[in-house]
Design an enzyme around this catalytic site. Sequence first.
Site, PDB file in Angstrom:
ATOM      1  N   HIS A  25       0.859  -1.196   0.000  1.00  0.00           N
ATOM      2  CA  HIS A  25       0.000   0.000   0.000  1.00  0.00           C
ATOM      3  C   HIS A  25       0.886   1.234   0.000  1.00  0.00           C
ATOM      4  O   HIS A  25       1.256   1.748   1.052  1.00  0.00           O
ATOM      5  CB  HIS A  25      -0.932  -0.030   1.225  1.00  0.00           C
ATOM      6  CG  HIS A  25      -1.973   1.050   1.237  1.00  0.00           C
ATOM      7  ND1 HIS A  25      -3.131   0.951   1.982  1.00  0.00           N
ATOM      8  CD2 HIS A  25      -2.034   2.257   0.619  1.00  0.00           C
ATOM      9  CE1 HIS A  25      -3.860   2.043   1.819  1.00  0.00           C
ATOM     10  NE2 HIS A  25      -3.207   2.863   1.009  1.00  0.00           N
ATOM     11  N   HIS A  27       1.146   4.753  -2.508  1.00  0.00           N
ATOM     12  CA  HIS A  27       0.743   5.547  -3.687  1.00  0.00           C
ATOM     13  C   HIS A  27       2.024   6.185  -4.187  1.00  0.00           C
ATOM     14  O   HIS A  27       2.649   6.960  -3.457  1.00  0.00           O
ATOM     15  CB  HIS A  27      -0.264   6.619  -3.301  1.00  0.00           C
ATOM     16  CG  HIS A  27      -1.503   6.054  -2.682  1.00  0.00           C
ATOM     17  ND1 HIS A  27      -2.654   5.828  -3.395  1.00  0.00           N
ATOM     18  CD2 HIS A  27      -1.743   5.629  -1.416  1.00  0.00           C
ATOM     19  CE1 HIS A  27      -3.563   5.304  -2.592  1.00  0.00           C
ATOM     20  NE2 HIS A  27      -3.044   5.168  -1.384  1.00  0.00           N
ATOM     21  N   HIS A 205      -9.626   0.835  -1.404  1.00  0.00           N
ATOM     22  CA  HIS A 205      -9.579   1.494  -0.094  1.00  0.00           C
ATOM     23  C   HIS A 205     -10.990   1.426   0.483  1.00  0.00           C
ATOM     24  O   HIS A 205     -11.971   1.763  -0.207  1.00  0.00           O
ATOM     25  CB  HIS A 205      -9.208   2.970  -0.246  1.00  0.00           C
ATOM     26  CG  HIS A 205      -7.757   3.233  -0.484  1.00  0.00           C
ATOM     27  ND1 HIS A 205      -7.050   2.632  -1.492  1.00  0.00           N
ATOM     28  CD2 HIS A 205      -6.872   4.038   0.173  1.00  0.00           C
ATOM     29  CE1 HIS A 205      -5.785   3.067  -1.445  1.00  0.00           C
ATOM     30  NE2 HIS A 205      -5.652   3.926  -0.448  1.00  0.00           N
ATOM     31  N   GLU A 208     -11.215   3.412   5.836  1.00  0.00           N
ATOM     32  CA  GLU A 208     -10.146   4.288   6.344  1.00  0.00           C
ATOM     33  C   GLU A 208     -10.843   5.333   7.224  1.00  0.00           C
ATOM     34  O   GLU A 208     -10.631   5.384   8.434  1.00  0.00           O
ATOM     35  CB  GLU A 208      -9.398   4.958   5.181  1.00  0.00           C
ATOM     36  CG  GLU A 208      -8.322   5.939   5.620  1.00  0.00           C
ATOM     37  CD  GLU A 208      -7.637   6.645   4.433  1.00  0.00           C
ATOM     38  OE1 GLU A 208      -8.151   6.594   3.305  1.00  0.00           O
ATOM     39  OE2 GLU A 208      -6.578   7.290   4.665  1.00  0.00           O
ATOM     40  N   ASP A 286       1.686   4.038   2.681  1.00  0.00           N
ATOM     41  CA  ASP A 286       0.640   4.868   2.074  1.00  0.00           C
ATOM     42  C   ASP A 286       1.229   6.018   1.246  1.00  0.00           C
ATOM     43  O   ASP A 286       1.303   5.906   0.025  1.00  0.00           O
ATOM     44  CB  ASP A 286      -0.321   5.399   3.152  1.00  0.00           C
ATOM     45  CG  ASP A 286      -1.724   5.661   2.617  1.00  0.00           C
ATOM     46  OD1 ASP A 286      -1.987   5.331   1.452  1.00  0.00           O
ATOM     47  OD2 ASP A 286      -2.566   6.175   3.380  1.00  0.00           O
ATOM     48  N   ASP A 287       1.588   7.122   1.897  1.00  0.00           N
ATOM     49  CA  ASP A 287       2.140   8.299   1.203  1.00  0.00           C
ATOM     50  C   ASP A 287       3.339   8.788   2.020  1.00  0.00           C
ATOM     51  O   ASP A 287       3.258   9.807   2.717  1.00  0.00           O
ATOM     52  CB  ASP A 287       1.075   9.393   1.094  1.00  0.00           C
ATOM     53  CG  ASP A 287      -0.146   8.914   0.340  1.00  0.00           C
ATOM     54  OD1 ASP A 287      -0.092   8.830  -0.895  1.00  0.00           O
ATOM     55  OD2 ASP A 287      -1.147   8.568   1.007  1.00  0.00           O
TER      56      ASP A 287
HETATM   57  N1  HPA Z   1      -6.691   7.331   1.069  1.00  0.00           N
HETATM   58  C1  HPA Z   1      -7.375   7.599  -0.032  1.00  0.00           C
HETATM   59  N2  HPA Z   1      -6.799   8.044  -1.129  1.00  0.00           N
HETATM   60  C2  HPA Z   1      -5.486   8.233  -1.145  1.00  0.00           C
HETATM   61  C3  HPA Z   1      -4.736   7.983  -0.030  1.00  0.00           C
HETATM   62  C4  HPA Z   1      -5.372   7.494   1.132  1.00  0.00           C
HETATM   63  O1  HPA Z   1      -4.773   7.234   2.197  1.00  0.00           O
HETATM   64  N3  HPA Z   1      -3.458   8.280  -0.376  1.00  0.00           N
HETATM   65  C5  HPA Z   1      -3.454   8.685  -1.648  1.00  0.00           C
HETATM   66  N4  HPA Z   1      -4.692   8.673  -2.119  1.00  0.00           N
HETATM   67 ZN    ZN Z   2      -3.870   4.712   0.408  1.00  0.00          ZN
END
Ligand code: HPA
Ligand code: ZN
Length: 350
Positions: A25, A27, A205, A208, A286-287
């Site tokens: 996971h 991006h 996703h 969250e 994630d990011d």
């Molecule tokens: N959630 C949803 N969209 C996203 C995320 C995330 O954590 N990171 C990049 N796009």
């Molecule tokens: Zn994500």
Amino acid sequence: MYKVHPVAPTRLPELLKKMPKAELHIHIEGSLEPELIFELSKKNNIAIPYKSVDELRAAYAFTNLQSFLDIYYAGASVLITEDDFYAMAYAYFLKAAKDHVVHAELFFDPQTHTVRGVPMAYVMGGLSRAAKDAEKNLGITSCLILCFLRHLSEEDAFKTLEEALPYREHFIGVGLDSSEVGHPPEKFAKVFAKCKTLGLKLVAHAGEEGPPAYIWSALDTLGVARIDHGVQSIKDPELLKRLAAERIPLTVCPLSNLKLKVFSSLAEHNIAKLLEQGLCVTINSDDPAYFGGYIYENFLQTFSALGLGAGEAYAFAHNSFEASFMSVAEKEKCFHALKVCFESFVENDA
Ligand code: HPA
Ligand code: ZN
């Protein structure tokens, strides 16, 4: 089942770093560091509303998912050429290699780029070339997962799929990301059904910020193999039972959850509870350029906040391979490498 020996707390950080792991996971646009954003904004003559790297970094004070997405899309606007996509992805692979990631499944958001007139060919070309070089130079295997932006229409997703199909060999699956609440998985039922007929792997996703109902819908309406995030499943005991019984993986991202205020501290994160309940939970970044750390940092801070040890480390790394889209033979190799690593940490009293 492999018996994991305890590891002294002083050696735990080294174990968390050195154990082979898969990242499922990430991006790739979320790995764009402020330094590279500035470099590309100058090169491509794209204005960004920040005067310096420090000013940009200071803007990374998020209150929820949407407050992050606004800055994340602005950051991605500096990507123009195929080489820009290559540079971003290769920089990620270099960092991943240091964290002993041996396999990575990268999300990318083509709509963020095609809407600005960047050709799909540049996105696919740059990312897939970086992946090839990462395997050759760093020994990391990887694949790409195309994400549809859920705040846009299903029609737009269909159009994006059409544009991506000439590059079918470059991506193995599709996912669903961006603003979750108000955009339930079933909004994309038709396009996911189409993707399934094309033999694409499916993930989404869900849970969250959104409710457990979105996780049920991702499973039953979209038919996904994995849930990205999924931490809200804790609110629904029936759902937990299903996730555990079917070993449906959750790709959890602790530092992301912390920075986007899903949990008010890492000590309150539910990842250890999910693991205890028998779910196939994994740790991911994630990011990472926005949330304060790559995969090792996620492991380190989570283990420290929750008081976890070698047993959990083994379980998370093992789950990461189990949950991946690698072949059975590739998984077996990774399971073996994981055991070899853990054996090297067994203290010898003799
Ligand atoms: N959630 C949803 N969209 C996203 C995320 C995330 O954590 N990171 C990049 N796009
Ligand atoms: Zn994500």
